[in-house]
Every structure is written in structure tokens, then in C-alpha cells.
Design a protein around this motif. Structure first.
Motif, PDB file in Angstrom:
ATOM      1  N   ALA A 101       0.825  -1.208   0.000  1.00  0.00           N
ATOM      2  CA  ALA A 101       0.000   0.000   0.000  1.00  0.00           C
ATOM      3  C   ALA A 101       0.857   1.255   0.000  1.00  0.00           C
ATOM      4  CB  ALA A 101      -0.933   0.005   1.208  1.00  0.00           C
ATOM      5  N   GLU A 102       2.104   1.142   0.468  1.00  0.00           N
ATOM      6  CA  GLU A 102       3.000   2.291   0.552  1.00  0.00           C
ATOM      7  C   GLU A 102       4.339   1.954  -0.105  1.00  0.00           C
ATOM      8  OE1 GLU A 102       2.097   5.188   1.622  1.00  0.00           O
ATOM      9  OE2 GLU A 102       0.126   4.473   2.309  1.00  0.00           O
ATOM     10  N   PRO A 103       4.975   2.920  -0.750  1.00  0.00           N
ATOM     11  CA  PRO A 103       6.256   2.645  -1.415  1.00  0.00           C
ATOM     12  C   PRO A 103       7.336   2.163  -0.454  1.00  0.00           C
ATOM     13  CG  PRO A 103       5.739   5.005  -1.450  1.00  0.00           C
ATOM     14  CD  PRO A 103       4.517   4.288  -1.002  1.00  0.00           C
ATOM     15  N   GLU A 104       7.286   2.621   0.794  1.00  0.00           N
ATOM     16  CA  GLU A 104       8.312   2.248   1.764  1.00  0.00           C
ATOM     17  C   GLU A 104       8.255   0.763   2.137  1.00  0.00           C
ATOM     18  OE1 GLU A 104       8.028   6.306   1.244  1.00  0.00           O
ATOM     19  OE2 GLU A 104       6.383   5.002   1.936  1.00  0.00           O
ATOM     20  N   GLN A 105       7.166   0.101   1.773  1.00  0.00           N
ATOM     21  CA  GLN A 105       7.063  -1.336   2.022  1.00  0.00           C
ATOM     22  C   GLN A 105       7.865  -2.159   1.009  1.00  0.00           C
ATOM     23  OE1 GLN A 105       2.638  -1.156   1.862  1.00  0.00           O
ATOM     24  NE2 GLN A 105       2.710  -2.321   3.772  1.00  0.00           N
ATOM     25  N   ILE A 106       8.256  -1.553  -0.085  1.00  0.00           N
ATOM     26  CA  ILE A 106       8.934  -2.286  -1.156  1.00  0.00           C
ATOM     27  C   ILE A 106      10.387  -2.531  -0.766  1.00  0.00           C
ATOM     28  CG2 ILE A 106       9.639  -2.260  -3.576  1.00  0.00           C
ATOM     29  CD1 ILE A 106       7.320  -0.204  -4.027  1.00  0.00           C
ATOM     30  N   VAL A 107      10.721  -3.779  -0.585  1.00  0.00           N
ATOM     31  CA  VAL A 107      12.087  -4.187  -0.288  1.00  0.00           C
ATOM     32  C   VAL A 107      12.385  -5.426  -1.124  1.00  0.00           C
ATOM     33  CG1 VAL A 107      13.704  -5.007   1.463  1.00  0.00           C
ATOM     34  CG2 VAL A 107      11.981  -3.289   2.069  1.00  0.00           C
ATOM     35  N   ILE A 108      13.503  -5.419  -1.842  1.00  0.00           N
ATOM     36  CA  ILE A 108      13.894  -6.594  -2.613  1.00  0.00           C
ATOM     37  C   ILE A 108      14.554  -7.584  -1.664  1.00  0.00           C
ATOM     38  CG2 ILE A 108      15.250  -7.465  -4.553  1.00  0.00           C
ATOM     39  CD1 ILE A 108      15.155  -4.676  -5.767  1.00  0.00           C
ATOM     40  N   PRO A 109      13.992  -8.774  -1.485  1.00  0.00           N
ATOM     41  CA  PRO A 109      14.585  -9.743  -0.559  1.00  0.00           C
ATOM     42  C   PRO A 109      16.005 -10.133  -0.977  1.00  0.00           C
ATOM     43  CG  PRO A 109      12.374 -10.419  -1.253  1.00  0.00           C
ATOM     44  CD  PRO A 109      12.772  -9.279  -2.129  1.00  0.00           C
ATOM     45  N   GLU A 110      16.847 -10.428  -0.003  1.00  0.00           N
ATOM     46  CA  GLU A 110      18.220 -10.815  -0.311  1.00  0.00           C
ATOM     47  C   GLU A 110      18.275 -12.066  -1.178  1.00  0.00           C
ATOM     48  OE1 GLU A 110      20.663 -11.130   3.127  1.00  0.00           O
ATOM     49  OE2 GLU A 110      20.391  -9.027   3.730  1.00  0.00           O
TER      50      GLU A 110
END
Length: 332
Positions: A101-110
Motif C-alpha cells: 500500500a506504501e512505497p516504503e514497504q517495497i524491499v527486494i529480498p536478499e
């Protein structure tokens, strides 16, 4: 001249004879699944099966390319989205509720590249490179940040940001663009000769200035990060934004039959090459052989560099009509 040489030279605007026939997107059909013994949905998560089904485009249809990424969901699945993997007659699809829902949630997993959906594509390319060497062109595929945002936020949720919160939209693009780089670079290392970048900012949904203001700078950056020829793919009407697309730096544009080939080549004016343009839902799906011949001749006379279907083909069409494109090109 090998099929690989013919296709790659055509992407660079060099003259080739006969002209190149290629598929930047999927040409998987049910009858090719039956012929190879490799079917949806298994091929999306099994590299050996993915490679065998993809190779049918070259072995059985005579295309200059092999493109092993059939669906639109591999990156979204590897990021954690819920997926309906479909069946032999249905493509996979991302399911609601959407992942972010928010851009800050986007993290590419290692371990993003080690997860089954992404690893399958990478391993399939390695298998195909080992099997074919430099004989045939291998086409990898990544989804750009605009389309990934559809999958991860939902189409309506994302598009409303164009007017309601353009800063949030840009933050989403900024984070998602790195997914295309990570996955694209891995495919290049595995043996891809070029990449299709699918990013559906289509004229059927957004005006041309939206591409110019939001996505063009991102595409220019992506081109600088991916060291191979890139074929941008956008479905639908795109003539109104083709001049902006030509400023991206991409080597080619895979375009829809909704756009007149002569007009597209005129707008492109040598800044990039045009690919595709044979109609899927009417001409190919309905098996209109004379119309296939006409569309191929028209595309070639217009200056389309690589002729092929306009997009991923309907799964339940007969592959002999895909072969007809090759025959029409050879006879043109």
C-alpha cells in the motif's frame, strides 16, 4: 547468417536477408505444450520444462528467437504476491489483496534471485545457452516498474496516484525500478542476448504526457543499467507517445497492431527499431491466413525490423498460424 545474428543485427537496424521473425513475448500454445510434453502451470516453476517449451518457438516454428518467460507474474511472485498459477488454457494472475500500500514497504529480498519464480527463468536461460550456444537469440524478459506497480498495488490504486499523489507514484517507481535491474542483469549473465522490458503505460489507459513526465526518466536510467539490447513492450495504442519512447535509448519497441506500421516507422525515424505488429485476437487466433500474409507484407514494406505477433499469443490458438508468419516473411 545464424538466426541469432539475423535477429540481433535487425535490432541494430542492419539489413538482413531474409528478414527476421522473432517473439519478444510468449508464443506458448496448448498444442505446443502437447508436442513438447511441457505444460502450464508446471513450466512457470520448472526450468527444464520452461526451456523445452520455449525452444519449440525455434525448433517447431522456425523463429529466430527463444523466449522462456511466458507469464507476467514471476517477479511479483518472488516478491511475495499471491498468485493464481492458472492451467493449460489460462495465464497466471496476481490475486488481491495486493502486496503493498506504501512505497516504503517495497524491499527486494536478499534471496530474490534464488526464489523459485525468478530462479526458474534464470536457470532456463542457462540451459538454453548451453544447448544452443550462439545459434539462436535468447530473449529474457523483465517487467518495468509501471507494470510491477499494477501487480503489487493494484491497477486502480496505482493509476489514481497520477492525479492524487504524483510524489507517491514517483517513489513507487524509484523503488521498483531496481527489481528490473537485479532480475535483468541476472538474465544477461545467464545467457540472454537481449531483454524485453514490458511496461504497460498504454494509450488505452493514460495520456502520452504521463509517459513523458513519470516513466521516460526511469526508462532512460534502466537503459543505462542493462548492458544488452532492450526491446520495450507496451500493448495498445502508443503512436501518441512513440516520440517520447524514442528518447529512452532503447534499441527497439514491440508494438501493437492498433498502431499503423507506416506511421510508427515514420515517427521512429531510425531512432529505434520496430518489432511485431501482427494482430493476435483476430488475425492469428481466427487463423486468417491471407490476412497474416497481408499484415506481414505491410509490416515489412513499412520498415518493421522484426516481424512477429504483437503480444503474448492466446494459449488456445493453433501454432500453425504462428508458423505462417515465418512462411509469409520468407515469401515476401
Amino acid at each position: 547468417m545464424t538466426p541469432r545474428e539475423r535477429f540481433l543485427r535487425a535490432l541494430q537496424g542492419q539489413k538482413v536477408d531474409p528478414p527476421s521473425v522473432g517473439n519478444p513475448t510468449s508464443i506458448a500454445t496448448v498444442d505446443l505444450m502437447e508436442a513438447t510434453g511441457c505444460s502450464f502451470p508446471d513450466v512457470h516453476t520448472d526450468a527444464q520444462r520452461m526451456a523445452r517449451l520455449a525452444a519449440a518457438g525455434y525448433e517447431q516454428l522456425g523463429y529466430d528467437t527463444i523466449a522462456p518467460y511466458f507469464s507476467v507474474v514471476q517477479e511479483a511472485a518472488a516478491l511475495g504476491a499471491r498468485i493464481d498459477w492458472g492451467d493449460r488454457e489460462h495465464m497466471p494472475a496476481v490475486l488481491a489483496p495486493y502486496l503493498f500500500a506504501e512505497p516504503e514497504q517495497i524491499v527486494i529480498p536478499e534471496d530474490f534471485l534464488d526464489r523459485v519464480p525468478t530462479r526458474t527463468v534464470i536457470e532456463a536461460l542457462r540451459i538454453l545457452r548451453a544447448r544452443y550456444g550462439d545459434e539462436v537469440a535468447l530473449v529474457g524478459k523483465v517487467f518495468g516498474p509501471w507494470t510491477l506497480a499494477y501487480h503489487l498495488f493494484g491497477v486502480e490504486n496505482f493509476l489514481i496516484l497520477v492525479l492524487d499523489d504524483p510524489d507517491k507514484l514517483r517513489r513507487i517507481l524509484e523503488r521498483l525500478k531496481h527489481v528490473a535491474v537485479v532480475f535483468g542483469q541476472a538474465q544477461i549473465a545467464a545467457g540472454a542476448d537481449c531483454l524485453t522490458l514490458a511496461d504497460h503505460l498504454t494509450g488505452d489507459m493514460c495520456r502520452a504526457t504521463v509517459y513523458r513526465d513519470f516513466l521516460l526518466p526511469v526508462h532512460q536510467w534502466l537503459h543505462s543499467q542493462l548492458a544488452c539490447p532492450i526491446i520495450l513492450h507496451i500493448c495498445g495504442r502508443t503512436l501518441d507517445r512513440l516520440d517520447y519512447i524514442c528518447q529512452s535509448g532503447f534499441e527497439a519497441f514491440h508494438f501493437d497492431s492498433k498502431n499503423d506500421a507506416r506511421q510508427a516507422v515514420e515517427i521512429a525515424a531510425g531512432r529505434l527499431r520496430l518489432v511485431g505488429n501482427v494482430n493476435n485476437p483476430d488475425t492469428l487466433y481466427l487463423g486468417k491466413e491471407q490476412q497474416i500474409d497481408h499484415e506481414v507484407r505491410y509490416a515489412l514494406s513499412a520498415g518493421v525490423a522484426v516481424v512477429g505477433p504483437e503480444c503474448a499469443v492466446p494459449l488456445n490458438m493453433h501454432s500453425r498460424y504462428l508458423r505462417r508468419i515465418v512462411e509469409a516473411v520468407r515469401q515476401a
